[in-house]
Design an enzyme around this catalytic site. Structure first.
Site, PDB file in Angstrom:
ATOM      1  CB  ALA A 201      -1.756   1.979  -3.655  1.00  0.00           C
ATOM      2  CB  CYS A 202      -1.983   3.465   1.895  1.00  0.00           C
ATOM      3  SG  CYS A 202      -0.606   2.586   2.665  1.00  0.00           S
ATOM      4  N   PRO A 203      -0.413   6.001   0.984  1.00  0.00           N
ATOM      5  CG  PRO A 203      -1.119   8.140   1.609  1.00  0.00           C
ATOM      6  CD  PRO A 203      -1.538   6.698   1.645  1.00  0.00           C
TER       7      PRO A 203
END
Length: 720
Positions: A201-203
């Protein structure tokens, strides 16, 4: 749905500048020129702000600057094959293939699915090679469309690979890499093979999320390991099967944000790092996960029935103490800021419409309510409030009633400020079990007068209490009650009890003393506070130090805020406006010190600074931090000293010059802002004039983007 990429969005073998900000600006201009973005500068600013959080360069000469932006009207891909290459922060050198991924702020699922499909394709060497050998813009468009929108006929052939991915949250239309087989999709796995599950997961949830997943998958394939990945991205996710999680030997968290439903993995050996490391070193993370599975003292996912105590000698991948503390506090702040923005602006509108006395006690109220609350409780738009005689600074009638509604709604939103701060600090420490005790201890902190200091301390106590209790190994008969009854009950009792009995009164006295001191500040002492706040606001341009000063200001911005608190809010906002404005002024004073792209950024920085968006100076600071940051701090300190010493007061938490209506002492605010802008602009101009050559004057149209599909002969000089 319009296509993501067209030939007009492709620049082949083009010189788009000597640094990444120049390249991003030029690609954003392509998107805007094609009618896909309303404002090229706003899109570039959003992409560069994302770039400032973490570089988007990838191994193999690739870069994928990307962002969500309100300026984007249609999800778009702009592509450049650069000559010369430009450094985007990849570990193996500069990039020659750059995709600007531009997604609308609230993009639909179909567009986001296509964008993530491209990101996943970039881990495939054959696709990257085809981009390098493409002879025309049309060929690039065809290659990209084949990846993001494959022909239906290819679906049967892709089915085995899709099945192999199993619980991996592949997006519709996303083609897994050729090495993406994860073995069996069943929990048992192949005989004799090790099993690992992962979350990425990334922003933004557009690119790094899926590239990390595919890199880990390919590395697991080569290592003979069964790996299944859950991608928590923008295009949705398919949670891992609980049976797959139970059968896993270890867990990998390749995340730049929190893991949703982390307690599903409780007790599993874990290796955690950011998505960048998973992209750059997937094989290393696989080896670390296998080693953790064999180590009884390995770091484990906390919470739930099988959680084990963390070991002091946890393996690589465990974040440091400083990083963890920063994450806890910034998580609380990030969830608190929307309450501040909504509540603060509503209260400011209440004062605008109803007058500055709307918060004072209404003599006609038997309960001692303010004018605002009394009118909301007893009047309607059909029965507007009417004053027996005019009161200076108070409006009745329609505007008075509208102001009363805004004032009461803003006060209600502000009532959640400290509980949200404490609740999400506890959440960052203990995940979901920390939310209830965190919110309650925040509310108790407000009740006993400990305010935001109590919220900070109480949130940490609540988080660790919940974490500790969630690790208890309870009998099977009561284990099901642990997350829903035992943890919230005992953690709330412990944290709120400590706040009410031990910490509340000392913290309340400290807060009262601080308030009295702030209210008594005049002259030299006020100027000193202004200098400190100005330095903090300009030190890291939206980072932890900047946020600490901002939170200090906004938590004092209540419906009945004291004079000192309102002065601090005005000081923080004015100082935070200085960096973009000072850089814009410097580009105007000595344009030859800046590249054409930086001069374009300077034009956009006027509006960003006027809107109190300190991040507008990040592209300049990232390119030349030694000269820019100290100059900005000097300008911010100048503004802070003037605004604080002159006693300017502000009731709005954001907005810059657009919330002057919520301010007293507007003239001194503008004088302080102008002085800091001039000081910062002159300082950075002098600093850039010393010890480095001037940037050569390069025509703004040195690269004709409308015809940039052929090699550009003009080479922009490298910057020192």
């Amino acid at each position: 749905m319009p296509p993501l990429i067209t030939p007009d969005l492709v620049a082949l073998d083009a010189d788009l500048g000597s640094d990444k900000s120049s390249v991003v600006r030029r690609l954003a201009a392509l998107v805007a020129a094609d009618g896909r973005a309303a404002d090229a500068d706003a899109l570039a600013g959003d992409a560069l702000a994302r770039e400032a959080q973490a570089p988007t360069g990838l191994p193999g000469g690739i870069a994928i600057p990307h962002c969500r932006s309100a300026a984007v009207t249609d999800a778009s891909l702009a592509f450049a094959r650069l000559d010369p290459k430009v450094d985007f922060g990849a570990p193996d050198g500069p990039a020659d293939l750059v995709f600007l991924i531009a997604a609308p702020a609230h993009g639909d699922a179909d567009h986001l699915t296509l964008l993530t499909a491209l990101a996943r394709a970039l881990v495939r060497s054959e696709f990257v090679a085809s981009l390098r050998s493409a002879g025309s813009a049309a060929e690039v468009v065809r290659l990209v469309q084949e990846v993001v929108s494959p022909e239906p006929a290819a679906a049967p052939a892709a089915a085995p690979a899709a099945a192999a991915v199993g619980a991996t949250a592949t997006s519709a239309g996303a083609t897994p890499p050729s090495t993406a087989s994860t073995g069996t999709a069943t929990p048992d796995g192949a005989a004799g093979r090790r099993r690992i599950v992962a979350v990425s997961a990334c922003p933004t949830g557009i690119a790094h999320t899926y590239m990390a997943a595919d890199k880990l998958t390919a590395a697991a394939q080569e290592a003979g390991v069964d790996l299944q990945v859950e991608t928590q991205g923008s295009s949705g996710s398919t949670p891992l099967d609980p049976a797959v999680i139970r059968a896993a030997d270890a867990v990998i968290f390749a995340v730049d944000v929190g893991v949703r439903d982390r307690d599903r993995f409780a007790g599993k050996p874990v290796v955690q790092s950011g998505t960048k490391r998973a992209i750059n070193e997937p094989d290393v993370m696989i080896r670390e996960a296998l080693a953790a599975a064999d180590d009884p003292n390995a770091n484990r996912v906390s919470g739930g029935e099988a959680a084990a105590a963390d070991s002091a000698g946890a393996p690589a991948g465990r974040p440091g103490v400083g990083t963890e503390i920063r994450r806890w506090l910034l998580t609380g702040v990030s969830y608190m800021i929307p309450f501040v923005a909504a509540g603060g602006l509503l209260i400011a509108l209440g004062f605008l419409f109803g007058g500055y006395q709307i918060a004072l006690t209404d003599p006609s109220s038997d309960a001692g309510n303010s004018y605002g609350l009394n009118w909301v409780l007893n009047n309607t738009f059909l029965n507007l409030p009417s004053l027996p005689q005019p009161v200076e600074g108070l409006n009745d009638g329609f505007w008075g009633y509208l102001g009363a509604i805004c004032f009461v709604l803003g006060g209600a939103a502000f009532g959640f400020l400290v509980p949200a701060l404490a609740g999400y600090i506890a959440y960052a420490i203990a995940d979901r079990p920390g939310i209830v005790p965190g919110f309650v201890v925040g509310a108790v902190s407000v009740t006993v007068g400990a305010g935001f200091l109590g919220g900070l301390v109480g949130g940490i106590i609540a988080g660790f209490a919940a974490l500790w209790i969630s690790r208890w190994k309870l009998p099977a008969g009561v284990r099901g009650l642990q997350p829903v009854v035992i943890v919230p009950l005992l953690a709330t009792l412990i944290s709120s009890g400590i706040m009410a009995v031990l910490l509340g009164r000392p913290l309340a006295k400290a807060l009262t003393g601080l308030g009295n001191w702030l209210n008594g500040l005049t002259g030299t002492s006020a100027a000193l506070l202004g200098i400190i706040l100005g330095l903090m606001m300009c030190f890291d341009l939206g980072g932890p130090v900047n946020k600490a000063a901002y939170v200090f200001a906004t938590t004092g911005l209540t419906a009945n805020a004291s004079r000192g608190s309102l002065v601090i809010m005005a000081t923080v906002m004015a100082a935070g406006m200085v960096p973009p404005l000072a850089m814009a002024l410097s580009t105007l004073i000595r344009p030859k010190l800046y590249t054409p792209a930086e001069r374009d950024q300077g034009k956009a920085a006027w509006l960003l600074g006027a809107s109190f968006i300190s991040e507008g100076a990040i592209p300049f600071a990232a390119a030349d931090p030694i000269r820019v940051i100290p100059s900005m701090m000097l300008g911010g300190a100048t503004t802070g000293a003037i605004v604080a010493a002159s006693g300017v007061q502000l009731r709005a938490p954001h907005g810059g010059i657009f919330v002057l209506f919520a301010m007293t002492g507007i003239l001194w605010f503008l004088i302080g802002l102008l002085a800091g802008t001039v000081v910062g602009g002159v300082a950075v101009t002098i600093a850039k004039s010393i010890g480095r050559p001037k940037a050569q004057s390069v025509p703004e149209d040195a690269v004709d983007l409308d015809h940039a599909h052929s090699a550009a002969p003009v080479t922009q000089p490298a910057r020192a």
